[in-house]
Design an enzyme around this catalytic site. Structure first.
Site, PDB file in Angstrom:
ATOM      1  N   GLU A 335      25.867  87.876   5.388  1.00  0.00           N
ATOM      2  CA  GLU A 335      25.607  88.472   4.079  1.00  0.00           C
ATOM      3  C   GLU A 335      26.900  88.578   3.273  1.00  0.00           C
ATOM      4  O   GLU A 335      27.877  89.174   3.743  1.00  0.00           O
ATOM      5  CB  GLU A 335      25.034  89.875   4.225  1.00  0.00           C
ATOM      6  N   CYS A 336      26.929  88.035   2.083  1.00  0.00           N
ATOM      7  CA  CYS A 336      28.004  88.204   1.115  1.00  0.00           C
ATOM      8  C   CYS A 336      29.370  87.869   1.729  1.00  0.00           C
ATOM      9  O   CYS A 336      29.709  86.698   1.860  1.00  0.00           O
ATOM     10  CB  CYS A 336      27.982  89.623   0.537  1.00  0.00           C
ATOM     11  N   GLY A 337      30.157  88.854   2.146  1.00  0.00           N
ATOM     12  CA  GLY A 337      31.428  88.564   2.798  1.00  0.00           C
ATOM     13  C   GLY A 337      31.243  87.729   4.049  1.00  0.00           C
ATOM     14  O   GLY A 337      32.088  86.888   4.384  1.00  0.00           O
ATOM     15  N   LEU A 339      28.908  85.465   4.377  1.00  0.00           N
ATOM     16  CA  LEU A 339      28.706  84.121   3.843  1.00  0.00           C
ATOM     17  C   LEU A 339      30.051  83.462   3.557  1.00  0.00           C
ATOM     18  O   LEU A 339      30.283  82.300   3.931  1.00  0.00           O
ATOM     19  CB  LEU A 339      27.867  84.191   2.566  1.00  0.00           C
ATOM     20  N   THR A 426      23.546  84.251   2.761  1.00  0.00           N
ATOM     21  CA  THR A 426      23.253  84.550   1.355  1.00  0.00           C
ATOM     22  C   THR A 426      24.227  85.598   0.850  1.00  0.00           C
ATOM     23  O   THR A 426      24.838  86.334   1.636  1.00  0.00           O
ATOM     24  CB  THR A 426      21.811  85.066   1.198  1.00  0.00           C
TER      25      THR A 426
END
Length: 454
Positions: A335-337, A339, A426
């Site tokens: 997730e985010c970081g 990714l 994502t």
């Protein structure tokens, strides 16, 4: 509806504002520490999705702080959290998000749903009687909302306070009048407050100073007794007792969770979800560990990898361990970081590129100001999971996503969702309890075939 537990009453207060930047977090933390020092058991919640403010509020109150968001988590979840807090607290505080009526649902909607009184936090610098007019307008906008008074922040002198107080109607008193004191300001960076773990002693000292600041501000307002008279007590009702869970789909699974200074955006609710559904959680540090612990699945949450990109790049052993897990087909949620860590490289705000794990083609590039923030649903093939986005970076050269997020209030496609091998990646931060079946399938590797590739 039959409840197995009785309804309970507990003083509760939402601290909301006309806009961001009014001092809500500082004031909520100061209040929590002040009342805690008075011997009260204080439970604090944060309205809306947030990872940074809750850590400050946890430090201030000495108890875990969870998000309350009726869209992301659902009204029943929020009701359960509030009821549980009422079983152990002498006072419940809820820090609002943005402005009182911003968002769908807004802080006002949350307060109305659970009949929680509201105190208006306002930065009154540069205003006098107009501050009273703004407060009265907010209090009158939704007639059923119980606004019990205002908390005036940056109120410079006794005369300044007198001008505002004289313009307020009797039913909207000045609960507290807080002097301007820049020395209590909490430190910030590009995504919000500095993480507590980075400057814990300093932030703790600020909160202690804030407790004295609140004590003085309360004395300049209604005083302690009148404050609690205005707050009163809120009645909290338990949710209907769910049927006993017959199985734990994650039983026997060990899930390795990245957790250190670079990966900290983790809701306690998500960790509790994994444990309640039978998983064993084993945390590791991509910054300092050389091997991912033995596990059946991996979760790489968000955080600040851009602040630690060089150290992450230098930890070749850990990167190799993650690549082996990926090649072995272990389910991985990034997730985010997380990714960004899975991409080929990450360029920080100074333009310095650091090689990352290379599980997904593409580059992550930090941006100074522009980013993405907002509520979205992750439209996974396994089901819709409520989530939010909050980042100051972009990706380049990535493969075609299997799906996109669905924005809460906009028709444009949301964040891309990638899947390669058993890796799902994502920018979205998922709230696990919003769709238990879909989340369990992610960690089990029980993937559905996408209906449409976008």
């Amino acid at each position: 509806m039959v409840h197995s537990k009785p309804a309970l009453e507990c003083p509760a207060l939402m601290l909301a504002a006309p806009a961001s930047g009014q001092g809500k977090t500082t004031i909520t933390a100061s209040m929590a520490r002040y009342f805690r020092l008075q011997g009260l058991r204080v439970r604090v919640f944060k309205a809306g999705p947030d990872y940074l403010d809750p850590k400050v509020l946890t430090l201030a109150s000495g108890a875990p702080v969870e998000p309350l968001d009726m869209w992301m988590a659902g009204a029943e979840y929020c009701q359960t959290m509030l009821y549980q807090a009422s079983t152990e607290a002498d006072l419940i505080l809820i820090e609002g998000v943005m402005g009182l009526f911003d968002g769908e649902p807004s802080c006002a909607d949350l307060a109305l749903r659970f009949d929680i009184p509201v105190a208006l936090v306002m930065n009154v610098k540069g205003m006098a009687q107009t501050a009273a007019a703004v407060a009265l307008g907010l209090a009158s906008y939704q007639p059923k909302l119980n606004v019990i008074g205002m908390i005036a922040n940056h109120c410079s002198t006794a005369r300044h306070a007198e001008l505002i107080q004289s313009a307020l109607p009797d039913h909207l008193p000045m609960l507290a009048c807080l002097r301007s004191d820049e020395s209590i300001t909490l430190p910030e960076r590009h995504l919000g407050l500095i993480q507590v773990e980075e400057q814990q002693e300093y932030i703790d000292a600020l909160i202690n100073k804030g407790a004295h600041w609140w004590d003085d501000g309360l004395a300049r307002g209604t005083g302690l007794d009148a404050f609690f008279d205005a707050v009163g007590k809120t009645r909290f009702i338990p949710t209907e007792t769910p049927p006993a869970q017959l199985s734990q789909p994650l039983k026997g699974l060990t899930i390795a969770v990245a957790k250190d200074a670079a990966f900290t955006f983790i809701y306690d609710a998500n960790l509790l979800f994994l444990k309640n559904y039978g998983a064993q959680v084993s945390c590791f540090s991509p910054l300092s560990d050389t091997e991912i612990p033995a596990a059946d699945a991996i979760w790489l949450p968000g955080g600040y990898p851009e602040l630690h990109s060089d150290a992450l790049a230098q930890n070749h052993a850990l990167q190799a361990s993650l690549r082996r897990a990926y090649e072995a087909g272990l389910p991985i949620l990034a997730e985010c970081g997380g990714l960004l860590f899975c991409l080929e490289g990450l360029t920080d705000l100074e333009g310095q590129r650091s090689p990352m794990c290379g599980l997904i083609k593409g580059e992550g590039v930090m941006r100074g100001k522009r980013g993405c923030q907002g509520m979205q649903s992750a439209m996974l093939p396994e089901g819709e999971v409520r989530a939010h986005a909050h980042h100051r970076s972009r990706t380049e050269g990535t493969p075609a996503p299997i799906a996109h997020g669905k924005r809460q209030r906009h028709s444009a496609p949301g964040e891309a969702i990638y899947r390669q091998n058993a890796l799902t990646a994502t920018y979205l931060h998922l709230f696990f309890p919003s769709n238990p079946e879909a989340v369990c399938r992610l960690f089990l590797g029980d993937f559905a075939t996408p209906e449409v590739s976008i």
